[in-house]
Design an enzyme around this catalytic site. Structure first.
Site, PDB file in Angstrom:
ATOM      1  N   HIS A   1       0.821  -1.216   0.000  1.00  0.00           N
ATOM      2  CA  HIS A   1       0.000   0.000   0.000  1.00  0.00           C
ATOM      3  C   HIS A   1       0.856   1.269   0.000  1.00  0.00           C
ATOM      4  O   HIS A   1       0.552   2.235  -0.700  1.00  0.00           O
ATOM      5  CB  HIS A   1      -0.975   0.003   1.180  1.00  0.00           C
ATOM      6  CG  HIS A   1      -1.928  -1.155   1.159  1.00  0.00           C
ATOM      7  ND1 HIS A   1      -2.723  -1.487   2.212  1.00  0.00           N
ATOM      8  CD2 HIS A   1      -2.204  -2.072   0.189  1.00  0.00           C
ATOM      9  CE1 HIS A   1      -3.453  -2.563   1.919  1.00  0.00           C
ATOM     10  NE2 HIS A   1      -3.141  -2.939   0.682  1.00  0.00           N
TER      11      HIS A   1
ATOM     12  N   ASP B   1      -3.151  -2.686  -5.094  1.00  0.00           N
ATOM     13  CA  ASP B   1      -2.155  -3.710  -4.742  1.00  0.00           C
ATOM     14  C   ASP B   1      -1.197  -3.975  -5.905  1.00  0.00           C
ATOM     15  O   ASP B   1       0.018  -4.087  -5.717  1.00  0.00           O
ATOM     16  CB  ASP B   1      -2.853  -5.035  -4.405  1.00  0.00           C
ATOM     17  CG  ASP B   1      -3.419  -5.069  -2.998  1.00  0.00           C
ATOM     18  OD1 ASP B   1      -3.005  -4.259  -2.152  1.00  0.00           O
ATOM     19  OD2 ASP B   1      -4.286  -5.933  -2.756  1.00  0.00           O
TER      20      ASP B   1
ATOM     21  N   HIS C   1      -9.251  -1.838  -5.234  1.00  0.00           N
ATOM     22  CA  HIS C   1      -8.172  -2.154  -4.304  1.00  0.00           C
ATOM     23  C   HIS C   1      -7.167  -3.132  -4.931  1.00  0.00           C
ATOM     24  O   HIS C   1      -5.965  -3.059  -4.662  1.00  0.00           O
ATOM     25  CB  HIS C   1      -8.683  -2.706  -2.968  1.00  0.00           C
ATOM     26  CG  HIS C   1      -7.561  -2.898  -1.997  1.00  0.00           C
ATOM     27  ND1 HIS C   1      -7.029  -1.849  -1.272  1.00  0.00           N
ATOM     28  CD2 HIS C   1      -6.792  -3.980  -1.716  1.00  0.00           C
ATOM     29  CE1 HIS C   1      -6.002  -2.294  -0.568  1.00  0.00           C
ATOM     30  NE2 HIS C   1      -5.834  -3.591  -0.821  1.00  0.00           N
TER      31      HIS C   1
ATOM     32  N   HIS D   1      -1.071 -11.165  -5.098  1.00  0.00           N
ATOM     33  CA  HIS D   1       0.316 -10.750  -4.853  1.00  0.00           C
ATOM     34  C   HIS D   1       1.333 -11.696  -5.483  1.00  0.00           C
ATOM     35  O   HIS D   1       2.342 -11.257  -6.030  1.00  0.00           O
ATOM     36  CB  HIS D   1       0.573 -10.647  -3.355  1.00  0.00           C
ATOM     37  CG  HIS D   1      -0.227  -9.570  -2.692  1.00  0.00           C
ATOM     38  ND1 HIS D   1      -0.131  -8.246  -3.055  1.00  0.00           N
ATOM     39  CD2 HIS D   1      -1.157  -9.623  -1.712  1.00  0.00           C
ATOM     40  CE1 HIS D   1      -0.942  -7.527  -2.310  1.00  0.00           C
ATOM     41  NE2 HIS D   1      -1.590  -8.338  -1.481  1.00  0.00           N
TER      42      HIS D   1
HETATM   43 ZN   LIG Z   1      -4.014  -4.519  -0.382  1.00  0.00          ZN
END
Ligand SMILES: [Zn+2]
Length: 277
Positions: A52, A212, A208, A235
């Protein structure tokens, strides 16, 4: 956490003040384990949940800063990048004389894993198109496309908060993470709604994911010129794309636009961000 200015060419460097100022550069080589959040590790020293803050740096065009931490985890705050953006803007941003180096994508790169997909294609700007398909009545299939220029990151992406279920929360606590978490720092999903509304955008979830992605791609170490397309990635795939790109130097080139970037040469070539939290 405290942000300090850094010289041109420094990049983003994390510094553990609780471990004699041990430094970990925010680069792909230091990526450690990746599950709920992206972590960096060097010589056994960990920095967790970097995405973030790194996302806020990219959104504001910050290339150089020292991030001091007295702990292994970055503060989660409200679960978005907005508090970091506010803090950086309050501290002030200074342009260096040295022209910024961009990583310009020359050839497409596509990665697939089951029904997950991530790719980057050549483009003159940095843009992202993200799709998710999440089995929840409020989410389902969402797609969000954005060109990360002219403040669109700050308006459309930075305020989007992270989300999760109570089960995720317990799993993260078991990993020693989100020790500061409460209802104020994530959207908590229930079976058919959310515990702590209202949403900041009807499609806050997919926004969001863009946040990321931008934070994870910051581990390329340079601002990107390319169009990133992601479908149900996370991720692990974001960081896999980063290492795939860096491994093959025929996929990209370094470019700069000296005239466009220079701040008329009127201000000293020094720091970029300074702020405290
Ligand atoms: Zn996040």
């Amino acid at each position: 956490m405290r942000l300090l200015p850094a010289k041109a060419g420094t990049g983003i460097v994390f510094r553990r003040t609780d471990l004699d100022g041990f430094e970990i550069e925010a680069i792909s080589r230091n990526v450690a384990r990746v599950s709920y959040a992206t972590s960096l590790m060097k010589k056994g020293v960990l920095i967790s949940t970097t995405e973030h803050l790194l996302s806020a740096f990219v959104g504001l065009g910050i290339d150089n800063a020292i991030v001091e931490l007295d702990n292994l985890e970055l503060p989660i705050l409200d679960g978005s990048a907005r508090p970091f953006v506010d803090m950086i803007q309050k501290g002030g941003i200074r342009k260096h004389r040295r022209a910024r180096k961009y990583l310009k994508i020359l050839r497409e790169v596509e990665l697939r894993e089951g029904n997950k997909f991530i790719a980057v294609y050549p483009a003159d700007h940095y843009s992202v198109s993200y799709s998710i398909n999440f089995p929840h009545p409020l989410i389902g299939k969402e797609t969000f496309k954005v060109e990360l220029t002219n403040g669109s990151y700050l308006r459309k992406i930075a305020p989007a908060r992270t989300f999760g279920s109570r089960a995720d929360e317990q799993a993260m606590r078991d990993m020693g993470l989100i020790r500061g978490a409460s209802r104020e720092n994530c959207i908590v999903l229930t079976r058919d709604g959310i515990e702590n509304g209202p949403l900041r955008y009807p499609d806050e979830f997919v926004r969001h994911k863009v946040l990321d992605l931008v934070g994870d791609l910051a581990l390329l170490g340079k601002q990107v010129l390319g169009n990133v397309v992601a479908d149900r990635a996370g991720h692990a795939m974001h960081t896999a794309l980063v290492s795939r790109i860096l491994r093959d130097k025929t996929l990209w080139e370094e470019v700069s636009f000296p005239d466009q970037d220079r701040d008329n040469g009127s201000r000293p070539a020094r720091a970029e961000a300074a702020a405290g939290l």
